[in-house]
Scaffold this motif. Structure first.
Motif, PDB file in Angstrom:
ATOM      1  N   ILE A  12       0.857  -1.190   0.000  1.00  0.00           N
ATOM      2  CA  ILE A  12       0.000   0.000   0.000  1.00  0.00           C
ATOM      3  C   ILE A  12       0.882   1.225   0.000  1.00  0.00           C
ATOM      4  N   GLU A  13       0.642   2.083  -0.960  1.00  0.00           N
ATOM      5  CA  GLU A  13       1.356   3.360  -0.991  1.00  0.00           C
ATOM      6  C   GLU A  13       0.328   4.443  -0.768  1.00  0.00           C
ATOM      7  N   GLY A  14       0.335   4.984   0.409  1.00  0.00           N
ATOM      8  CA  GLY A  14      -0.673   5.995   0.718  1.00  0.00           C
ATOM      9  C   GLY A  14      -0.933   6.042   2.208  1.00  0.00           C
ATOM     10  N   GLU A  15      -2.146   6.361   2.514  1.00  0.00           N
ATOM     11  CA  GLU A  15      -2.499   6.667   3.894  1.00  0.00           C
ATOM     12  C   GLU A  15      -3.548   5.675   4.379  1.00  0.00           C
ATOM     13  N   ILE A  16      -3.345   5.151   5.567  1.00  0.00           N
ATOM     14  CA  ILE A  16      -4.327   4.242   6.152  1.00  0.00           C
ATOM     15  C   ILE A  16      -4.873   4.877   7.420  1.00  0.00           C
ATOM     16  N   THR A  17      -6.168   4.955   7.500  1.00  0.00           N
ATOM     17  CA  THR A  17      -6.804   5.422   8.729  1.00  0.00           C
ATOM     18  C   THR A  17      -7.758   4.323   9.180  1.00  0.00           C
ATOM     19  N   ALA A  18      -7.617   3.880  10.408  1.00  0.00           N
ATOM     20  CA  ALA A  18      -8.419   2.742  10.850  1.00  0.00           C
ATOM     21  C   ALA A  18      -8.988   2.990  12.235  1.00  0.00           C
ATOM     22  N   ASP A  19     -10.228   2.557  12.403  1.00  0.00           N
ATOM     23  CA  ASP A  19     -10.852   2.618  13.724  1.00  0.00           C
ATOM     24  C   ASP A  19     -10.492   1.398  14.552  1.00  0.00           C
ATOM     25  N   ASP A  20     -10.217   0.294  13.854  1.00  0.00           N
ATOM     26  CA  ASP A  20      -9.947  -0.963  14.556  1.00  0.00           C
ATOM     27  C   ASP A  20      -8.471  -1.325  14.429  1.00  0.00           C
ATOM     28  N   GLU A  21      -8.177  -2.487  14.930  1.00  0.00           N
ATOM     29  CA  GLU A  21      -6.800  -2.962  14.897  1.00  0.00           C
ATOM     30  C   GLU A  21      -6.313  -3.130  13.459  1.00  0.00           C
ATOM     31  N   VAL A  22      -5.056  -2.815  13.255  1.00  0.00           N
ATOM     32  CA  VAL A  22      -4.446  -2.987  11.941  1.00  0.00           C
ATOM     33  C   VAL A  22      -3.273  -3.953  12.088  1.00  0.00           C
ATOM     34  N   VAL A  23      -3.292  -5.000  11.281  1.00  0.00           N
ATOM     35  CA  VAL A  23      -2.197  -5.969  11.277  1.00  0.00           C
ATOM     36  C   VAL A  23      -1.499  -5.863   9.926  1.00  0.00           C
ATOM     37  N   ILE A  24      -0.218  -5.620   9.967  1.00  0.00           N
ATOM     38  CA  ILE A  24       0.518  -5.446   8.714  1.00  0.00           C
ATOM     39  C   ILE A  24       1.515  -6.582   8.558  1.00  0.00           C
ATOM     40  N   GLN A  25       1.357  -7.314   7.481  1.00  0.00           N
ATOM     41  CA  GLN A  25       2.301  -8.371   7.133  1.00  0.00           C
ATOM     42  C   GLN A  25       3.039  -8.001   5.850  1.00  0.00           C
ATOM     43  N   GLY A  26       2.501  -7.072   5.119  1.00  0.00           N
ATOM     44  CA  GLY A  26       3.093  -6.692   3.832  1.00  0.00           C
ATOM     45  C   GLY A  26       3.878  -5.399   3.949  1.00  0.00           C
ATOM     46  N   THR A  27       3.678  -4.546   2.964  1.00  0.00           N
ATOM     47  CA  THR A  27       4.450  -3.303   2.898  1.00  0.00           C
ATOM     48  C   THR A  27       3.507  -2.108   2.878  1.00  0.00           C
ATOM     49  N   VAL A  28       3.816  -1.132   3.688  1.00  0.00           N
ATOM     50  CA  VAL A  28       3.030   0.100   3.699  1.00  0.00           C
ATOM     51  C   VAL A  28       3.985   1.282   3.624  1.00  0.00           C
ATOM     52  N   ARG A  29       3.748   2.144   2.668  1.00  0.00           N
ATOM     53  CA  ARG A  29       4.533   3.379   2.575  1.00  0.00           C
ATOM     54  C   ARG A  29       3.565   4.540   2.657  1.00  0.00           C
ATOM     55  N   GLY A  30       3.860   5.468   3.527  1.00  0.00           N
ATOM     56  CA  GLY A  30       2.960   6.622   3.635  1.00  0.00           C
ATOM     57  C   GLY A  30       2.717   6.990   5.075  1.00  0.00           C
ATOM     58  N   ARG A  31       1.505   6.717   5.517  1.00  0.00           N
ATOM     59  CA  ARG A  31       1.142   7.098   6.884  1.00  0.00           C
ATOM     60  C   ARG A  31       0.081   6.134   7.408  1.00  0.00           C
ATOM     61  N   ILE A  32       0.201   5.803   8.675  1.00  0.00           N
ATOM     62  CA  ILE A  32      -0.784   4.931   9.302  1.00  0.00           C
ATOM     63  C   ILE A  32      -1.339   5.645  10.534  1.00  0.00           C
ATOM     64  N   THR A  33      -2.626   5.765  10.577  1.00  0.00           N
ATOM     65  CA  THR A  33      -3.264   6.344  11.759  1.00  0.00           C
ATOM     66  C   THR A  33      -4.282   5.338  12.274  1.00  0.00           C
ATOM     67  N   GLY A  34      -4.033   4.812  13.443  1.00  0.00           N
ATOM     68  CA  GLY A  34      -4.946   3.818  14.002  1.00  0.00           C
ATOM     69  C   GLY A  34      -5.463   4.282  15.344  1.00  0.00           C
ATOM     70  N   HIS A  35      -6.718   3.998  15.595  1.00  0.00           N
ATOM     71  CA  HIS A  35      -7.279   4.345  16.902  1.00  0.00           C
ATOM     72  C   HIS A  35      -7.155   3.175  17.865  1.00  0.00           C
TER      73      HIS A  35
END
Lengths: 104, 230
Positions: A12-35
Motif C-alpha cells: 500500500i502506498e498511501g495513507e491508512i486510517t483505521a478505527d480498529d486494529e491494523v495488522v501489517i504483514q506486507g508493505t506500507v509506505r505513507g502514513r498509518i493512523t490507528g485508533h
C-alpha cells in the motif's frame, strides 16, 4: 470482527486510517493512523509515520512513531525513527535507532 | 502479558494467510497492489491491483480502478473494474465505470453505469453490444445521481476516480447508446449554475451581467483541467 489485515504480498502506498486494529504483514509506505493497536508482524515493512493507541513491532518500521499507550519492540523487530510513547519495551535482539520521548 | 500479546497476531495470520482485509472502519487513500486476495469492507480512494480475488463487501466504497483475477462486488465502486477471470456484481453493487472480464455476471439488484465488455480484451463488438444493451437502461436512470456526486468528489483530489467520467464518451460506439452521453455532459453545467448562485449572495454588488461570462470561464477552465489531467 473487523480488523484490517494487510497481507504479506500486499503493498500500500498511501495513507491508512483505521478505527480498529491494523495488522501489517506486507508493505506500507505513507502514513498509518490507528485508533487501536497496530501490529507490524515479522517480515512486514513499514516506511511510514505511525500513530496508534499501541504498536507491536515484529518487522521493520522506518518513520516516526507516536503511541498513546505502549510500544513493544520484539526480537527481530527493527525501528528507525523517533518514538513518542507513554510506555516502551525493547526486547533482546531488537534494533532501534532514534530518540525516545516519554511523558515523564 | 507477553503470551497473550504474542498469540493474537499468529491467530490472525492463520485466519488470513496472504489475504488483505480492509475493515469497515478503515480508510485507505493511495494505491494498493500486490499478490494475494483482498477483502474490502472499508473505504479506498485509489487504485487496487492484486493478482488474486477481490471481494468488495456491501459497506465497501472504492473510488479508483480495481483489477484482480476475480472480482465480487456488493458495494459501491467509482472506477473501472478489470478481471482476468470474472466479475460478479451481486445485489447491492453500485458501479460507475467500465467492466471488462472474460466472464461477467450482474445479479438482480446490481447497478452498473458504464461499458460492459466480456471476452478477450479486444473482443468482438457483437458481444459488447449485447452487454451494452443490458447496461443501457441503467445508464439513463442513475445519470443524475452520478453527476451530482462528481463535482463533490473531484475537488477532493480523487484523480483515481477520474477514469469514471470516460464511460459516457466511449459509449457512442453502439448507435443506440448515443443519447445518454448528451444527457450526461448536460447536467454538469447545471450543477455549476447551482454553485454559482451560492457565491452570488455573498457579493451582491456584482451585477447579473458577469454571471454569464463567469460561467463560461469556469466551464472552459474545467475543460482545460480535464484535458490536462489526461
Amino acid at each position: 470482527m473487523a480488523s484490517t489485515v494487510i497481507g504479506h504480498g500486499i503493498i500500500i502506498e498511501g495513507e491508512i486510517t483505521a478505527d480498529d486494529e491494523v495488522v501489517i504483514q506486507g508493505t506500507v509506505r505513507g502514513r498509518i493512523t490507528g485508533h487501536e493497536a497496530v501490529v507490524v508482524e515479522q517480515g512486514a515493512v513499514v516506511e511510514a509515520d505511525v500513530s496508534a493507541a499501541s504498536i507491536v513491532v515484529g518487522g521493520h518500521i522506518t518513520g516516526n512513531v507516536t503511541v498513546h499507550d505502549r510500544i513493544d519492540l520484539q526480537t527481530g523487530g527493527r525501528l528507525v525513527g523517533d518514538v513518542k510513547a507513554a510506555r516502551i519495551t525493547i526486547a533482546d535482539g531488537a534494533s532501534f535507532k532514534g530518540n525516545v520521548d516519554m511523558e515523564v | 502479558m507477553e503470551g497473550s500479546r504474542n498469540q493474537r497476531p499468529e491467530q490472525v495470520k492463520n485466519m488470513a494467510d496472504n489475504v488483505a482485509m480492509i475493515a469497515q472502519g478503515t480508510f485507505v487513500r493511495g494505491n494498493l497492489h500486490g499478490e494475494g486476495d483482498l477483502n474490502v469492507a472499508g473505504r479506498i480512494e485509489g487504485s487496487i491491483a492484486v493478482d488474486g480475488e477481490v471481494e468488495l463487501e456491501a459497506s465497501a466504497r472504492v473510488q479508483g480502478d480495481v483489477s484482480g483475477s476475480r472480482l465480487v462486488v456488493r458495494g459501491a465502486v467509482l472506477g473501472n473494474l478489470t478481471a482476468t477471470d470474472s466479475i460478479t456484481l451481486e445485489a447491492g453493487a453500485r458501479v460507475v465505470g467500465d467492466l471488462s472480464a472474460p466472464t461477467i455476471g450482474i445479479e438482480v439488484g446490481g447497478l452498473v453505469r458504464g461499458r460492459v465488455e466480456t471476452g478477450e480484451a479486444s473482443a468482438a463488438p457483437a458481444k459488447t453490444v449485447a452487454a451494452a444493451r443490458s447496461a443501457a437502461p441503467v445508464k439513463s436512470a442513475p445519470a443524475r445521481t452520478q453527476t451530482k456526486a462528481r463535482p463533490q468528489q473531484e475537488p477532493a483530489r480523487q484523480e483515481a476516480a477520474r477514469p469514471a467520467p470516460e464511460p459516457p464518451r466511449p459509449a457512442p460506439e453502439p448507435v443506440r447508446a448515443a443519447p445518454p452521453p448528451r444527457r450526461a455532459p448536460a447536467p454538469q453545467p447545471k450543477v455549476q449554475v447551482r454553485n454559482d448562485p451560492a457565491p452570488a449572495p455573498e457579493a451582491p454588488a456584482g451585477p447579473p451581467a458577469p454571471v454569464l461570462p463567469a460561467l463560461k470561464k469556469k466551464t472552459t477552465g474545467q475543460l482545460r483541467k480535464r484535458g490536462a489531467a489526461r
